[in-house]
Design a protein around this motif. Structure first.
Motif, short mmCIF file in Angstrom:
data_model
loop_
_atom_site.label_atom_id
_atom_site.label_comp_id
_atom_site.label_asym_id
_atom_site.label_seq_id
_atom_site.Cartn_x
_atom_site.Cartn_y
_atom_site.Cartn_z
N GLY A 117 -1.44 -14.22 -0.48
CA GLY A 117 -2.27 -15.17 -1.20
C GLY A 117 -3.00 -14.55 -2.38
N LEU B 113 -2.70 -15.55 -6.35
CA LEU B 113 -3.87 -15.99 -7.12
C LEU B 113 -4.06 -15.13 -8.35
N ARG C 17 -14.18 -16.74 -3.70
CA ARG C 17 -13.66 -17.74 -2.77
C ARG C 17 -12.78 -18.69 -3.55
N GLU D 267 -8.00 -22.84 -1.90
CA GLU D 267 -6.85 -22.64 -1.01
C GLU D 267 -7.24 -21.70 0.14
N LEU D 268 -6.49 -21.82 1.24
CA LEU D 268 -6.66 -20.86 2.32
C LEU D 268 -5.80 -19.62 2.02
N ARG E 96 -6.28 -16.50 3.84
CA ARG E 96 -6.08 -15.70 5.06
C ARG E 96 -5.73 -14.26 4.67
N ASN F 46 -11.61 -16.70 5.20
CA ASN F 46 -10.20 -17.04 5.04
C ASN F 46 -9.86 -17.62 3.67
N HIS F 47 -10.90 -17.85 2.84
CA HIS F 47 -10.66 -18.34 1.49
C HIS F 47 -10.84 -17.25 0.44
#
Lengths: 220, 514
Positions: B161, B165, B305, B308-309, B311, B372-373
């Protein structure tokens, strides 16, 4: 000094305009520990933290330990947790072993001395600021004392030769590390990283595997 | 494992089995030399011993206390110091970029810092060899640096993730990114399994996928006849009247003092323990440079933050890289930095949150519920050598009865300007990616430069081959020898230099000059 902080505001629960932080379903960690997505060494490590503490004398004297426990209730509160974490007890046991994390600020005395003096300092600062000892002061008073120590240069003779802001940072980091190593805190934040035995394939942005919790209110 | 009889001298005695010691152990044993390695820590069985739990993995870190001084006191322990067979590679993130040619010419090109007494072309074949042994997964062609003769042996690892990003934010700014080179195989490699994306590189790889020294160089060394003595901590380096090392005294796993004679000593204990041993023993100190010019990479992180999640505990932690900032146009500082997307584990994140933002109580709890964000970017940037940054022996004794090292570190003007440039860029990337509540955490990474190489024995401890100027059979191979920090993580370069040092040693031995 360490850490360029973006505005230290310990009592602000959120920056205005930001969405509130999610809540996570209780019991995820326990369910994962009971299943087969956790390796044996991981399960042993996490279960050990849930087991009753080993018996033995306290390292800190009774007065110091009482102040520590009261400070922990403000710094790493356990309200609402099914299994509260005994952060003060774990910290005291660690002090007793003399185990360190491999370094300390040169400006601070060795850990055992630093913490004995710092805890005495909390009491002295409470008397100076609130007219009563740390234990006799209410929650708002305790928070005010902690904030003053965190800001550095609080009143109290114990702080002579003990940089208060550095000591506070060291204490807080140690307590927070104990707290978030515990299954109760990991449950609270929806952490499932310890359940890695099958490996992870859904690792992309927004991707989730069945065993990972969804935040509450996020739909079935 | 072959065991060498106690009274006999060995050809090569190695102190430390990390990135600096393990490759040369394999090379020297492979050439038929008798090799004994002393490792202060123990040998692990990752599948049986390594928990996916940060607190339980503390035994991987060097926890004998160091004293941290200066204006920007450096954190040790989990931040940068390992122990055990494999050394700091047990906890490295497996991030293995190469240096670029201009990294070795900082002084010539900018007028500040130091040049290396080596050319990039001399390192290049060793980079290729190390990348092949480790099983580095990376993009081919690699977008930065000179064209390569050989691409990475394995295709890139999948992005997590944080990588996605950072890619999104960077693309909006016109900044090039690519999957990063990581020493974790994307497919099974050399008898090791493919990476399982457990994201726990920084606290021990339990699957054997990560290219740490214990699953790559050490098995090769043992198969070639090297002997590994674990839980053996070196205490005394003895030199003879001829000024050569005669042998090393050490405390063994049972607490008994032992002595190993050697024809040559390879000191590979890292930029804190290597100078410490030299200072304790008064060895190789003629230049006055031992312990001096301590450097640590500027390593600021910006966390935020996202809706989306993320994790952030999954996937190779350093999934994405940009080296567009290696030498930023219009910079008001010398050198540059790389940008790296980062995942993070909860205890590490909570601890940094406490130290860096001072959050506690319900405010900390609320922030952590958003863990988790969370995603991060960090830089790995140049640090100039400063005379006022150094390691010395304090008067406090540690648990082994040895004087604790005290490290003085204060970032200089160049580091401040570089960090300011990088912080602005990281915040811009995160803003473009949709970040909420970004916050910066200043930190410094790695321990560098305390027994530096050079051409002048008055200004350096070892020569371009790693050989000590004042002690002809002492060789140093670890991050201490770097004359400049480089704008990349050090592990690949340390391993490449280790192989090169071994080859140069073998060459001197063939000439009868060892």
């Amino acid at each position: 000094m360490t850490g360029i902080a973006d505005g230290r505001n310990p009592r602000d629960a959120r920056v205005s305009g930001e969405p509130p932080a999610p809540h996570w379903p209780a019991g995820t960690v326990a369910a994962l520990l009971a299943g087969d997505a956790v390796t044996a060494p991981t399960r042993a490590a996490l279960r050990a933290r849930l087991a009753p503490a080993p018996p033995g004398p306290r390292h800190l004297g009774p007065a110091a330990f009482a102040v520590l426990a009261a400070a922990c209730a403000r710094l790493v509160p356990q309200d609402g947790r099914a299994v509260p974490v005994d952060v003060a007890g774990a910290f005291d046991r660690r002090l007793g072993t003399g185990a360190g994390d491999g370094w300390r600020y040169d400006a601070l005395p060795p850990d055992a001395q630093a913490h004995a003096r710092g805890l005495r300092g909390l009491d002295e600062t409470a008397r100076a600021l609130r007219g009563a000892g740390f234990l006799e002061t209410d929650d708002a008073g305790r928070d005010a004392v902690l904030a003053a120590v965190q800001a550095g240069d609080p009143p109290g003779a114990a702080w002579e030769g003990l940089p208060a802001a550095l000591w506070f940072e060291e204490l807080l980091a140690a307590l927070v590390e104990i707290d978030y190593a515990h299954p109760s805190a990991q449950d609270e934040i929806g952490y499932a990283g310890f359940a890695d035995r099958p490996g992870w394939t859904a690792i992309g942005l927004g991707e989730r595997e069945d065993r990972e919790p969804r935040p509450l209110g996020d739909g079935a | 494992m072959r065991r060498h009889p106690e009274g006999e001298a060995v050809d090569a005695l190695v102190i430390g089995t990390g990135a600096g010691g393990a490759p040369l152990m394999a090379r020297l044993a492979g050439a038929g030399l008798s090799v004994v390695a002393l490792e202060a820590g123990r040998r692990w069985d990752p599948a049986a011993d390594f928990a996916t739990d940060e607190a339980a993995q503390e035994p991987l870190f060097w926890t004998d206390e160091r004293l941290s001084a200066g204006g920007d006191p450096v954190a040790f322990g989990r931040n940068n110091s390992g122990i055990g067979v494999g050394g700091s590679t047990l906890h490295y993130t497996a991030y293995t970029p190469r240096a670029q040619p201009d990294d070795l010419r900082l002084r010539s090109e900018t007028g500040v810092g130091e040049d290396w007494p080596l050319r990039f072309e001399e390192l290049e074949p060793y980079y290729e060899e190390v990348e092949h042994v480790l099983g580095v997964s990376g993009p081919d062609p690699y977008p930065w640096g000179p064209p390569r003769r050989r691409g990475y042996p394995l295709p890139p690892l999948p992005p997590n993730g944080a990588a996605r990003l950072m890619e999104r934010g960077a693309a909006a700014l016109g900044l090039r990114t690519a999957p990063a080179a990581n020493a974790a195989p994307s497919r099974p490699w050399a008898g090791r399994p493919a990476c399982t994306n457990r994201g726990f590189c920084q606290a021990g790889c339990s699957t054997g996928a990560k290219g740490s020294a214990d699953v790559t160089w050490i098995p090769r060394a043992l198969a070639a006849g090297a002997e590994l003595r674990e839980r053996c901590c070196a205490t005394r380096i003895e030199t003879g009247r001829d000024g050569r090392v005669a042998g090393v005294a050490y405390v063994d796993a049972d607490g008994a003092e032992r002595f190993q004679r050697c024809a040559a000593l390879f000191l590979c204990a890292g930029a804190v323990e290597t100078p410490r041993l030299l200072l304790e023993n008064g060895v190789a100190l003629a230049s006055g440079q031992v312990g001096r010019h301590f450097m640590a990479h500027t390593g600021m992180q910006v966390w935020a933050r996202f809706d989306e999640l993320v994790r952030p505990y999954k996937g190779i932690p350093g999934g994405l890289i940009s080296e567009d900032t290696h030498r930023p146009a219009g910079a008001d500082f010398a050198g540059g930095y790389l940008l790296q997307s980062i995942g993070v584990m909860p205890v590490t994140y909570a601890s940094q949150l406490a130290r860096g933002r001072g959050l506690w109580g319900e405010a900390l709890r609320a922030h952590m519920r958003g863990y988790n964000h969370v995603a991060g970017i960090n830089i790995l940037g140049e640090c100039l050598p400063h005379a006022g940054n150094f390691l010395e022996l304090s008067d406090e004794r540690d648990g082994r009865g040895r004087r604790k090292p005290r490290v003085h570190f204060t970032a200089g003007e160049n580091e401040h300007r570089l960090t300011a440039h990088a912080e602005a860029l990281m915040r811009a990337i995160w803003d473009a990616a949709g970040a909420r509540d970004p916050w910066s955490f200043q930190r410094f990474a790695h321990t560098i430069g305390t027994a530096r190489m050079g051409t002048d024995p008055a200004r350096a401890v070892v020569d371009r081959d790693g050989r000590a100027f004042d002690v002809p059979n002492l060789w140093i191979s670890d991050n201490a020898t770097f004359p400049s920090a480089l704008a990349v993580n050090p592990a690949l370069t340390i391993m490449a230099l280790s192989l090169r040092t071994a080859d140069r040693f073998l060459e001197t031995a063939r000439r009868g000059d060892a």
